[in-house]
Design an enzyme around this catalytic site. Structure first.
Site, mmCIF file in Angstrom:
data_model
loop_
_atom_site.group_PDB
_atom_site.id
_atom_site.type_symbol
_atom_site.label_atom_id
_atom_site.label_comp_id
_atom_site.label_asym_id
_atom_site.label_seq_id
_atom_site.Cartn_x
_atom_site.Cartn_y
_atom_site.Cartn_z
ATOM 1 N N ASP A 287 0.727 -0.947 -0.042
ATOM 2 C CA ASP A 287 -0.136 0.292 -0.230
ATOM 3 C C ASP A 287 1.330 1.280 -0.137
ATOM 4 O OD1 ASP A 287 -2.255 1.807 0.136
ATOM 5 O OD2 ASP A 287 -1.235 1.926 2.905
ATOM 6 N N LYS A 288 0.470 2.596 -0.286
ATOM 7 C CA LYS A 288 1.525 3.985 -0.831
ATOM 8 C C LYS A 288 0.650 4.065 0.579
ATOM 9 C CE LYS A 288 -0.138 7.383 -3.232
ATOM 10 N NZ LYS A 288 0.419 8.448 -1.759
#
Length: 734
Positions: free
Chosen positions: A438-439
């Protein structure tokens, strides 16, 4: 030479201080007190009575409270209220939950006492047997006198467990020990009366060597719980509660409630999780996060229970207490992981299912072969061969091979800020070839900042008014942006949060939508070619936009480079717009990017990668990452993230640093290699030991294996497995 009159005792830490050269002193109640350093002086002057009042005598550690659940270290599925023995392997059960108030290991104390007394009584038995061979002096009756208490008292727990194993139809190592030593002792008693050869020394030595193995094993098991006790020891027992009139009161840690105001002075531990309300400090969080440098804490900063305030003084508001604190959750996670079973354990379980019956059959075959074809005295040779087979084949090493490595490996990970929820996650991690990340909050700091705004301050006013009811990190950034500019917010009605999309509500009779481009398009808003991370629509028309900046963590680029060198494919997933996602991916050299995703989209992509034959690990920190974390082969949560993400993951990185993923993989490889080594030792040992004990070398070399030697070899096999597992505590995970 220093005299007693020239030495004073520091009342805070108890160290000796030379009066003549003491630099830190104070006068209290007409008496001068001396201190080894300024910190002790500060502590004393802040609350002299705390250090001068007599301390209560050490209380005897109470027994486990009623209702305490006990479990087996080798069969964690066995759980019962109160102590007892495992119906599967016969080992003594131990409390499932480790506490600092837990008393000494009663089984270890009992086995140690039996070992010393049994060993002392065995010495004359062995001496008499050796004397009979060397000098012709031998007394079976004296050997009987000394050997009987060794077998029937020192070895009594083995006979009890052996009988229970037969009653439960779950044959185990104690079945073999009881049968082997019982047979040797009974045969020798009969031989004493009838004038035949006796083997009391074999029976006694087998008991003593088995006791030695049990003591070493119990000590090793105690050592593996050291990581948990170390974590438990981080929590202070008391805290200073700020009273209604400003007076501080020392209270027990278990009496603190959410919302209480607590004072933390220099050198003291933060009692529970909370937020700084007044003052400031420099907090050492290394015991929890692994970060070596103290962290500055100002008002509104979060603090973690168990960390140490190195300098400054502050008042904090308790937010999480008891079992909800990060430290308590870490302890629970480590404890559960140490009890869990790795899939590789199924191999040992399947072997153990037929192993003991096979050994009994081998012992009977060996005895029959010696009776039919062996030299005289045939009965004696048959007895010795059968007993040697029973003893040398005890499957204790096989049973210990996996649990010992898992317990040590999980404890080692905890000391590095890598929390393993279960052994299965630790086993799978070494096989991972694809890392999905996930960013926001994982690659980046997760503290977004508002950049360019279109639509003026009215866009800020409406957006912040809407987001005031949301818990999303971006919502906090928008509200903070408005507060810094003294923007007055408006009341909102019909507020709704749309996971992964945005929020909606009504302000002054106008219907507002705030979120990503996909959200606005789904609701019929015409955006043309205009796209920004945050877009505001009023009554169905685009009214303003915002750009969002989220700095990349300092350690992210190097961590990803290391993972790529290990052959991992990196895939970035985010709910952000594609433009922002590709900007971050470009800086980090990530080519596989999926943007504008809903939580279910992330889980679907993980499932697709698994369907392609990939072994997938997912790293994330938010609520929207929970489905993907649960869907992955290994879920990796950032310790700085949400509770739901942590609950959904198999591994948690306390510090929230991607560099720890590399260390976690090294831990997985080291632990699994250790388990394979242990299983190899156990299998090869038994495969070679049983035929030799049965006498297969006698026709060729004239070599017979004494039951005493078999017992020593059996004990040595367990010690080798334990020693090999304990090596993980010192292994370099680089």
């Amino acid at each position: 030479m220093t005299t007693e009159q020239e030495i004073a005792i520091d009342p805070v830490c108890g160290m000796k201080v030379k009066v003549a050269t003491a630099k830190n002193t104070t006068l209290h109640a007409g008496h001068t007190y001396y201190f080894c350093n300024p910190k002790c002086l500060v502590k004393f002057t802040g609350d002299p009575d705390r250090y001068l009042k007599p301390r209560p005598a050490e209380a005897v550690t109470p027994p486990p409270p009623p209702g305490t659940v006990f479990t087996c270290p080798m069969h964690p599925e066995v759980r019962q209220v109160g102590p007892g023995s495992c119906p599967e392997c016969g080992m003594a059960l131990e409390p499932a939950e480790i506490t600092l108030d837990q008393g000494p290991n009663e089984e270890l104390i009992d086995m140690t006492r039996r070992l010393w007394i049994g060993g002392a009584l065995t010495v004359p038995v062995v001496a008499l047997d050796m004397g009979g061979h060397a000098f012709g002096f031998h007394s079976s009756w004296i050997e009987l006198l000394f050997a009987t208490p060794v077998v029937l008292w020192a070895g009594w727990p083995f006979f009890v467990r052996g009988v229970q194993s037969v009653q439960r139809r779950a044959l185990n190592m104690f079945t073999l020990i009881a049968l082997g030593t019982g047979t040797a002792w009974l045969y020798s008693v009969v031989a004493t009366v009838t004038g035949g050869a006796v083997y009391f020394e074999s029976a006694a030595m087998i008991i003593v060597l088995t006791l030695l193995g049990q003591v070493l094993e119990l000590r090793a098991r105690d050592a593996t719980s050291g990581a948990i006790r170390g974590l438990l020891g981080l929590a202070p027992r008391t805290a200073l509660k700020v009273g209604t009139h400003g007076h501080d009161e020392e209270v027990g840690i278990d009496t603190i409630a959410v919302g209480d105001k607590l004072r933390v002075r220099p050198g003291e531990k933060v009692p529970v999780d909370g937020v700084v309300a007044e003052g400031s400090g420099s907090v050492d969080e290394s015991t929890i996060t692994g970060e070596p440098m103290p962290v500055a804490k100002e008002v509104a900063a979060r603090v973690i229970g168990g960390t140490v305030n190195r300098s400054g003084s502050f008042v904090m508001t308790a937010e999480k207490v008891g079992a909800d604190t990060m430290l308590a959750r870490i302890v629970k996670m480590v404890s559960e992981a140490q009890r869990s079973r790795a899939p590789i354990q199924r191999l040992a379980d399947s072997v153990a299912g037929w192993f003991v019956p096979a050994v009994l059959a081998a012992a009977l075959l060996a005895a029959a072969a010696w009776m039919l074809w062996g030299p005289e005295p045939r009965l004696t040779h048959a007895l010795l061969a059968a007993v040697a087979v029973l003893i040398i084949a005890c499957p204790c090493a096989l049973g210990l091979a996996t649990p010992m490595s898992i317990m040590v490996g999980v404890g080692r990970g905890a000391s590095l800020g890598i929390l393993v929820r279960n052994a299965e996650a630790l086993e799978r991690l070494e096989k991972v070839d694809t890392l999905v990340i996930d960013k926001t909050g994982t690659l980046t700091l997760g503290r977004p900042q508002i950049g360019e705004v279109t639509g003026g301050m009215e866009t800020v006013r409406l957006a912040a008014s809407l987001e005031r009811g949301s818990e999303h990190p971006l919502a906090g950034a928008i509200v903070e942006f408005a507060r810094d500019r003294n923007v007055t917010l408006r009341p909102v009605s019909d507020f709704r949060s749309h996971a992964g999309r945005g929020v909606s509500g009504t302000i002054d009779g106008k219907r507002l939508l705030l979120g990503n481009a996909r959200f606005l398009k789904e609701n019929g808003v015409d955006l043309g070619s205009f796209q920004r991370p945050v877009m505001l629509a009023v009554d169905g028309k685009l009214a303003g936009t915002m750009t969002v900046d989220d700095p990349i963590k300092d350690t992210t680029a190097d961590a990803l480079a290391d993972l790529r060198r290990e052959g991992l494919r990196i895939v970035m997933l985010t709910g952000d717009n594609r433009r922002a996602a590709e900007a971050v991916a470009g800086q980090l050299g990530i080519t596989d990017v999926e943007a504008e995703l809903l939580p279910e989209d992330k889980a679907r992509i993980v499932q697709r990668l698994k369907a392609e034959g990939r072994v997938v690990a997912m790293a994330g920190d938010g609520i929207n990452d929970a489905p993907a974390l649960a869907a992955a082969d290994v879920g990796i949560a950032m310790g700085t993230g949400t509770d739901i993400a942590i609950e959904s993951a198999g591994i948690t990185l306390v510090k929230g640093d991607l560099a720890a993923i590399g260390r976690a993989r090294h831990l997985s490889r080291a632990t699994m290699a250790n388990i394979r080594q242990n299983l190899f030792f156990a299998f090869v040992y038994n495969a070679a030991g049983v035929p030799i004990a049965a006498g297969i070398l006698y026709p060729v070399l004239g070599l017979l294996l004494s039951p005493m030697v078999a017992a020593a070899a059996m004990a040595l096999s367990s010690v080798s497995v334990i020693g090999n597992a304990l090596r993980l505590r010192k292994s370099a995970l680089t």
